[in-house]
Write a protein that holds these residues in place. Sequence first.
Motif, PDB file in Angstrom:
ATOM      1  N   LYS A  68      -5.784  52.460  22.993  1.00  0.00           N
ATOM      2  CA  LYS A  68      -4.087  51.670  23.762  1.00  0.00           C
ATOM      3  C   LYS A  68      -3.851  50.650  22.786  1.00  0.00           C
ATOM      4  CE  LYS A  68      -3.046  48.889  27.914  1.00  0.00           C
ATOM      5  NZ  LYS A  68      -3.976  48.347  29.317  1.00  0.00           N
ATOM      6  N   SER A  69      -4.455  49.736  21.349  1.00  0.00           N
ATOM      7  CA  SER A  69      -3.631  48.783  21.035  1.00  0.00           C
ATOM      8  C   SER A  69      -2.790  49.710  20.204  1.00  0.00           C
ATOM      9  CB  SER A  69      -5.419  48.436  19.992  1.00  0.00           C
ATOM     10  OG  SER A  69      -5.721  49.252  19.418  1.00  0.00           O
ATOM     11  N   MET A  70      -3.024  51.306  19.777  1.00  0.00           N
ATOM     12  CA  MET A  70      -2.460  51.915  18.547  1.00  0.00           C
ATOM     13  C   MET A  70      -1.063  52.336  18.991  1.00  0.00           C
ATOM     14  SD  MET A  70      -5.215  54.542  16.797  1.00  0.00           S
ATOM     15  CE  MET A  70      -3.436  54.505  15.391  1.00  0.00           C
ATOM     16  N   LYS A  71      -0.918  52.519  20.773  1.00  0.00           N
ATOM     17  CA  LYS A  71       0.248  52.581  21.972  1.00  0.00           C
ATOM     18  C   LYS A  71       1.339  51.331  22.261  1.00  0.00           C
ATOM     19  CE  LYS A  71      -1.974  57.321  22.693  1.00  0.00           C
ATOM     20  NZ  LYS A  71      -2.207  58.064  24.000  1.00  0.00           N
ATOM     21  N   MET A  72       0.359  49.903  21.190  1.00  0.00           N
ATOM     22  CA  MET A  72       1.365  48.677  22.536  1.00  0.00           C
ATOM     23  C   MET A  72       2.604  48.331  22.341  1.00  0.00           C
ATOM     24  SD  MET A  72      -1.793  46.347  23.612  1.00  0.00           S
ATOM     25  CE  MET A  72      -0.923  45.652  24.513  1.00  0.00           C
ATOM     26  N   GLY A  73       2.823  49.162  20.371  1.00  0.00           N
ATOM     27  CA  GLY A  73       4.313  48.629  20.307  1.00  0.00           C
ATOM     28  C   GLY A  73       4.567  46.952  20.134  1.00  0.00           C
ATOM     29  N   LEU A  74       5.293  46.595  20.397  1.00  0.00           N
ATOM     30  CA  LEU A  74       5.508  45.329  20.153  1.00  0.00           C
ATOM     31  C   LEU A  74       4.708  44.552  21.053  1.00  0.00           C
ATOM     32  CD1 LEU A  74       7.817  42.931  18.766  1.00  0.00           C
ATOM     33  CD2 LEU A  74       9.411  42.910  21.004  1.00  0.00           C
ATOM     34  N   LYS A  75       5.024  44.391  22.204  1.00  0.00           N
ATOM     35  CA  LYS A  75       3.147  44.006  23.614  1.00  0.00           C
ATOM     36  C   LYS A  75       2.570  43.594  22.387  1.00  0.00           C
ATOM     37  CE  LYS A  75       1.576  44.197  27.730  1.00  0.00           C
ATOM     38  NZ  LYS A  75       0.923  45.352  28.861  1.00  0.00           N
TER      39      LYS A  75
END
Length: 407
Positions: A68-75
């Motif tokens: 999930k952390s690899m897909k969070m982007g700017l967030k």
Amino acid sequence: MRTHFNAGNYERAEFIADSLKDNEIYQDKDRVIYALEMGTIDFFQGDHEESVEAFSNAEEYMDQFFTKSMKMGLKAFLLNDNELAYNGEVYEDVYLNSFKSLSYLEMGEYESALIEARRIVHKLEQAESKYGDLATSMSKADTTSKEIEWKAGTSQIHDSPFGRYLSGILYAKSDKPDDARIELEKLKGAIKNHQMLPDSRVQFDSTFNKIDDPSQYNMVFTAFCGNGPKKVDNSLVIPSVGDQTGLKIAIPKLDMQPSQVTNVEVVINDTTSLSLPMIEEMDKVARETFKIKKPIIVARATVRGILKSVGEDAVSDAAEEEGGELLADAVGLLAGQVREASEQADLRGWQTMPGKVHTTLFKLPPGKHQVAFNYYATSGELLFSEKKTVTLSDGERLEPVTSIYSN
């Protein structure tokens, strides 16, 4: 919780851990931490099925949260690290498999125990590549104009003596002598590698040579001692200078917790004394492998600090347009205080992880045996003794006996 765990009051430690969860001190984002603590507590209570379940949950959550952390982007940059789901450290992900392997061994499930022992080594081998991919993902999500280098750190530890040791004895007892011999040779290499760590006390002990000869042992004695490193705040604050808004970079560091224990022995039936050589310094491996993730933590905290500083400047500029310079200064001061207060290093971690592991092999005849684990200081002072009763019905089955002294 840790105080009661260290005192051997596992029932009370478990009660506190559950209370923390029930009262939402452990929140959903802290599921990894709760599972790690429960896995350790269950293990030393002798609840090995429950321990495997807890550690398996921790492992699954780590994988989910990492993905999930690899897909969070700017967030991922806007949220304080403490607000993010905790996905564990390299060493936490590695050492949970040690306890899973020992638990499966306690339950007589050799194949599952071997899989877990092999995963210890595999995770160490893949750690730099795994976090290199995370750094690449973060770099793509970084939309700031600042030149921040996104990369994973490096570690000189890519192997585990304890993982090789467990794999070797499990191969040997599973009638795979060639695999056991290979693991013994790799154990020697892994120990040489670990000896490169600062102040390393790990040595290859002659008793380790028993690994590839299963006829010489049916007991594996394992003693854990000390505590893993503690995370402490190591944040960097850059004050405002002229028109340049200040910056706070919230990062943790690992604080080592030295153990008083220097020697461990097992006394069997009050007659036979065995020395348990140290095979792995888990705390020093933790310190070394933390270097892999640290550059990502620093880069992410820097970007977050920059974004918050830019936001602070925007608020001050808007206040100046509305009410003049005095209001802008007041709003800017308040915004700066809020920014610093909101930036906190993530100090979450596996509190009940031991710091060192000692082990040896021995052969006992079938029957009931009294075993005492004795932990000594450098001066020769006996710090702690734990007594256990072992009943062997089979002279060939591999029987694990495990102790811990957290100090």
